[in-house]
Design a protein around this motif. Structure first.
Motif, short mmCIF file in Angstrom:
data_model
loop_
_atom_site.label_atom_id
_atom_site.label_comp_id
_atom_site.label_asym_id
_atom_site.label_seq_id
_atom_site.Cartn_x
_atom_site.Cartn_y
_atom_site.Cartn_z
N TYR A 439 0.86 -1.18 0.00
CA TYR A 439 0.00 0.00 0.00
C TYR A 439 0.89 1.23 0.00
O TYR A 439 1.82 1.34 0.82
CB TYR A 439 -0.89 0.02 1.24
CG TYR A 439 -1.95 -1.06 1.24
CD1 TYR A 439 -3.23 -0.80 0.74
CD2 TYR A 439 -1.68 -2.32 1.76
CE1 TYR A 439 -4.20 -1.78 0.74
CE2 TYR A 439 -2.65 -3.31 1.76
CZ TYR A 439 -3.91 -3.04 1.24
OH TYR A 439 -4.87 -4.02 1.24
N LEU A 440 0.65 2.15 -0.92
CA LEU A 440 1.41 3.39 -1.02
C LEU A 440 0.61 4.51 -0.37
O LEU A 440 -0.47 4.87 -0.84
CB LEU A 440 1.70 3.72 -2.49
CG LEU A 440 2.35 2.59 -3.31
CD1 LEU A 440 2.63 3.07 -4.73
CD2 LEU A 440 3.62 2.09 -2.65
N LEU A 441 1.14 5.04 0.72
CA LEU A 441 0.42 6.05 1.50
C LEU A 441 0.79 7.44 1.00
O LEU A 441 1.94 7.86 1.08
CB LEU A 441 0.76 5.92 2.98
CG LEU A 441 0.52 4.54 3.62
CD1 LEU A 441 0.87 4.59 5.09
CD2 LEU A 441 -0.93 4.10 3.42
N ARG A 442 -0.20 8.13 0.47
CA ARG A 442 -0.01 9.50 0.00
C ARG A 442 -1.16 10.36 0.51
O ARG A 442 -2.30 9.91 0.60
CB ARG A 442 -0.01 9.57 -1.53
CG ARG A 442 1.23 9.05 -2.21
CD ARG A 442 1.25 9.48 -3.67
NE ARG A 442 2.43 9.03 -4.37
CZ ARG A 442 2.52 7.86 -4.99
NH1 ARG A 442 1.48 7.04 -5.00
NH2 ARG A 442 3.62 7.52 -5.60
N ARG A 443 -0.84 11.59 0.80
CA ARG A 443 -1.87 12.53 1.24
C ARG A 443 -2.93 12.69 0.15
O ARG A 443 -2.61 12.84 -1.03
CB ARG A 443 -1.20 13.88 1.54
CG ARG A 443 -2.15 15.00 1.93
CD ARG A 443 -1.35 16.26 2.21
NE ARG A 443 -2.23 17.40 2.45
CZ ARG A 443 -2.21 18.50 1.74
NH1 ARG A 443 -1.36 18.64 0.74
NH2 ARG A 443 -3.04 19.49 2.03
N ASP A 444 -4.17 12.64 0.54
CA ASP A 444 -5.31 12.86 -0.36
C ASP A 444 -5.42 11.80 -1.45
O ASP A 444 -6.05 12.03 -2.49
CB ASP A 444 -5.25 14.25 -1.01
CG ASP A 444 -5.31 15.36 0.02
OD1 ASP A 444 -5.93 15.15 1.08
OD2 ASP A 444 -4.73 16.44 -0.23
N ALA A 445 -4.79 10.64 -1.25
CA ALA A 445 -4.90 9.55 -2.22
C ALA A 445 -5.65 8.40 -1.57
O ALA A 445 -5.49 8.14 -0.37
CB ALA A 445 -3.52 9.09 -2.69
N PRO A 446 -6.47 7.67 -2.32
CA PRO A 446 -7.23 6.55 -1.74
C PRO A 446 -6.29 5.43 -1.30
O PRO A 446 -5.23 5.22 -1.90
CB PRO A 446 -8.14 6.11 -2.87
CG PRO A 446 -7.47 6.57 -4.13
CD PRO A 446 -6.77 7.84 -3.77
N LEU A 447 -6.70 4.73 -0.28
CA LEU A 447 -5.92 3.61 0.23
C LEU A 447 -6.27 2.38 -0.59
O LEU A 447 -7.39 1.88 -0.54
CB LEU A 447 -6.23 3.37 1.71
CG LEU A 447 -5.46 2.23 2.39
CD1 LEU A 447 -3.98 2.54 2.43
CD2 LEU A 447 -6.00 2.02 3.80
N LYS A 448 -5.32 1.89 -1.35
CA LYS A 448 -5.56 0.71 -2.16
C LYS A 448 -4.26 -0.06 -2.34
O LYS A 448 -3.16 0.50 -2.30
CB LYS A 448 -6.11 1.08 -3.54
CG LYS A 448 -5.15 1.90 -4.40
CD LYS A 448 -5.75 2.15 -5.79
CE LYS A 448 -4.75 2.89 -6.67
NZ LYS A 448 -5.28 3.08 -8.04
N MET A 449 -4.39 -1.36 -2.53
CA MET A 449 -3.21 -2.19 -2.74
C MET A 449 -2.70 -1.99 -4.16
O MET A 449 -3.48 -1.90 -5.12
CB MET A 449 -3.55 -3.66 -2.52
CG MET A 449 -2.33 -4.57 -2.55
SD MET A 449 -2.75 -6.29 -2.25
CE MET A 449 -3.65 -6.68 -3.75
N SER A 450 -1.38 -1.91 -4.30
CA SER A 450 -0.76 -1.70 -5.61
C SER A 450 0.28 -2.77 -5.88
O SER A 450 0.88 -3.32 -4.95
CB SER A 450 -0.09 -0.32 -5.67
OG SER A 450 -1.01 0.72 -5.46
N THR A 451 0.46 -3.06 -7.15
CA THR A 451 1.59 -3.88 -7.58
C THR A 451 2.79 -2.94 -7.73
O THR A 451 2.72 -1.94 -8.45
CB THR A 451 1.29 -4.57 -8.92
OG1 THR A 451 0.13 -5.38 -8.76
CG2 THR A 451 2.47 -5.44 -9.35
N CYS A 452 3.87 -3.26 -7.04
CA CYS A 452 4.96 -2.28 -6.86
C CYS A 452 6.32 -2.82 -7.32
O CYS A 452 6.55 -4.02 -7.33
CB CYS A 452 5.06 -1.88 -5.39
SG CYS A 452 3.55 -1.19 -4.70
#
Length: 504
Positions: A439-452
């Protein structure tokens, strides 16, 4: 019971192999298990995300907001992953072990004017930015260096190329010899991920995150150069851009203050107004003598907003102040030099009696190919046009977001393939790291699982006075992770986020 003596040798070897495979599998699953258990629990993920954000703020992993880039009245957490990313321990240690050799290599290149002239001859014919840097370099060579102390603070960046057998090999992307960033903030991220893992009930995994303090190591190099300069009243100047990642710098500044060394922050425009050289070529800014100029800007054409900016760069290069980097070290970090170093026999020139150093460095090279005019460059063009997805096209630029991929490679090369303009680029094999989920935590971004995909950076610091290498150390690491949907771009470019390696 001694199992080795109780079985025949062939079976012993098989048993050892199976046991090692099981151990590797268990450690890998231990790291992967962090996510596997929480993926099914949305509420837990959301709770841990808030824990991570709060801990980042508590630990000072912060940045100014886009709305207030010149004020610390409003800050937010620096983008980061929710969980640390598993990294093979052997490959991680390999990256650390080779760093002092890379420090030595950069320093020796910077002292070899014939090599730099030959390596960059085609590039400076078509790339105006590199040409302007090179003209300053030529003027310094003509007038003679005013300072024998050299300070290098660099970062070598790698990805782990996935082999067919499932193992990974370390491959260098580039080496940054100017404004290698995030040595400050990455000094504080280990505690963030340790806390998240503890809250998630993963105490054992939390203990596998290493301490990391590049800020202290970078400051140690600056302090040593300041000490050798020999004036207790002299200051360190952080030369910064208009809207810098100020908190990343502050950690290094704080480490300098622990040694009672004063630092100031100035832009090109500030130095243009208040900077000068005295008859002994000592640099003064606002009436303060400068011992070290630490470049946190100056690596992109847009950093030089006026001709006065170029005048300032030349004045500082001519001065007795220690430059980090000096102009020759800046040029040593260009992509063209990286490509030339991959040619057979070139590394041996810089390490004539150190075959082990050559072997360690060369093992990290990805395929690098020239685009110079002639049969070899023509072959490179044809190869790239035939299979563009195998390669990355790189211009002589730093700062992230400049590389060219896929079909865009064909568009660029078709336009310049018969022109000397193609020599502004190099071609490199595309590295294929194993994707992971996070999960990539960014301000004002939705919380979602990502392929990284992740990128490992290793910081180096060295100081040389004359012919004597006074300091040469690996001083820390940086892990950045981005969504696999992005081909290029770092944290400052808004694509990658800070991460930590979980060694397996």
């Amino acid at each position: 019971m001694n199992y080795s003596s109780a079985v025949s040798p062939p079976f012993t070897e098989l048993f050892v192999h199976i046991f090692q495979a099981f151990l590797h599998y268990r450690l890998t699953k231990m790291a992967q298990g962090i996510l596997e258990e929480v993926l099914m629990n949305t509420a837990l993920v959301e709770d841990l995300a808030e824990v991570a954000k709060d801990e980042a703020l508590l630990q000072g992993v912060v940045m100014r907001t886009r709305e207030t880039p010149n004020s610390s009245e409003l800050v937010t957490y620096t983008p980061l992953t929710l969980f640390p990313t598993s990294v093979p321990k052997a490959v991680f240690l390999q990256a650390l072990a080779v760093q002092t050799h890379y420090n030595t290599l950069v320093d020796r290149i910077s002292q070899d004017s014939d090599f730099l002239k030959e390596a960059l001859a085609s590039t400076i014919e078509v790339d105006d930015f590199t040409a302007r840097l090179f003209r300053i370099y030529q003027q310094i060579l003509k007038e003679g260096r005013s300072q024998s102390i050299v300070l290098g603070l660099n970062r070598s960046d790698y990805m782990l190329d996935q082999r067919d057998d499932g193992t990974s090999s370390l491959k260098q992307i580039e080496i940054n010899t100017i404004a290698a960033c995030f040595g400050g903030l990455s000094s504080r991220t280990p505690d963030v991920h340790r806390h998240v893992l503890k809250v998630a009930g993963r105490l054992e995994e939390s203990q596998h995150i290493l301490d990391n303090n590049p800020a202290a190591g970078l400051a140690q190099g600056i302090a040593k150069a300041w000490e050798l300069y020999g004036s207790e009243r002299a200051v360190i100047v952080f030369l910064v851009e208009e809207n810098p990642e100020i908190f990343d710098h502050r950690y290094v500044e704080k480490e300098l203050w622990k040694r009672n060394i004063r630092s100031i922050r100035r832009r090109f425009d500030d130095v243009s107004r208040t900077g000068s050289l005295d008859q002994d070529k000592r640099l003064f800014i606002d009436g303060l003598e400068v011992a070290v100029v630490y470049f946190r800007t100056g690596f992109m054409p847009q950093n030089y907003t006026t001709e006065q900016s170029w005048d300032v760069r030349l004045m500082m290069e001519c001065s007795r102040a220690v430059k980090c980097p000096d102009i020759s070290t800046h040029l040593a970090g260009t992509k063209k030099v990286q490509q030339v170093l991959a040619r057979p026999g070139v590394l041996e020139k810089f390490f004539p009696d150190q075959p082990q150093a050559v072997e360690l460095i060369r093992a990290t090279f990805a395929g690098l190919y020239t685009l110079d005019m002639g049969p070899e460059g023509d072959k490179t063009v044809a190869m790239a046009l035939a299979e563009p997805d195998r390669f990355v096209l790189k211009p002589q630029r730093e700062g992230g977001g400049n590389n060219i991929y896929g079909s865009e490679i064909c568009q660029v090369l078709e336009a310049v393939k018969d022109s000397t303009e193609r020599t502004a680029y190099i071609l490199m094999d595309k590295i294929h790291p194993a994707p992971v989920h996070n999960y990539l935590l960014r301000r004002d971004a939705p919380l979602k699982m990502s392929t990284c995909l992740s990128e490992l950076g290793v910081f180096g610091a060295y100081v040389r006075r004359g012919e004597d290498m006074v300091m040469n150390e690996c001083v820390g690491h940086l892990l950045r992770t981005k969504s696999s949907e992005h081909s290029d771009g770092g944290v400052a470019a808004g694509v990658a986020v800070l991460d930590n390696p979980l060694l397996i």
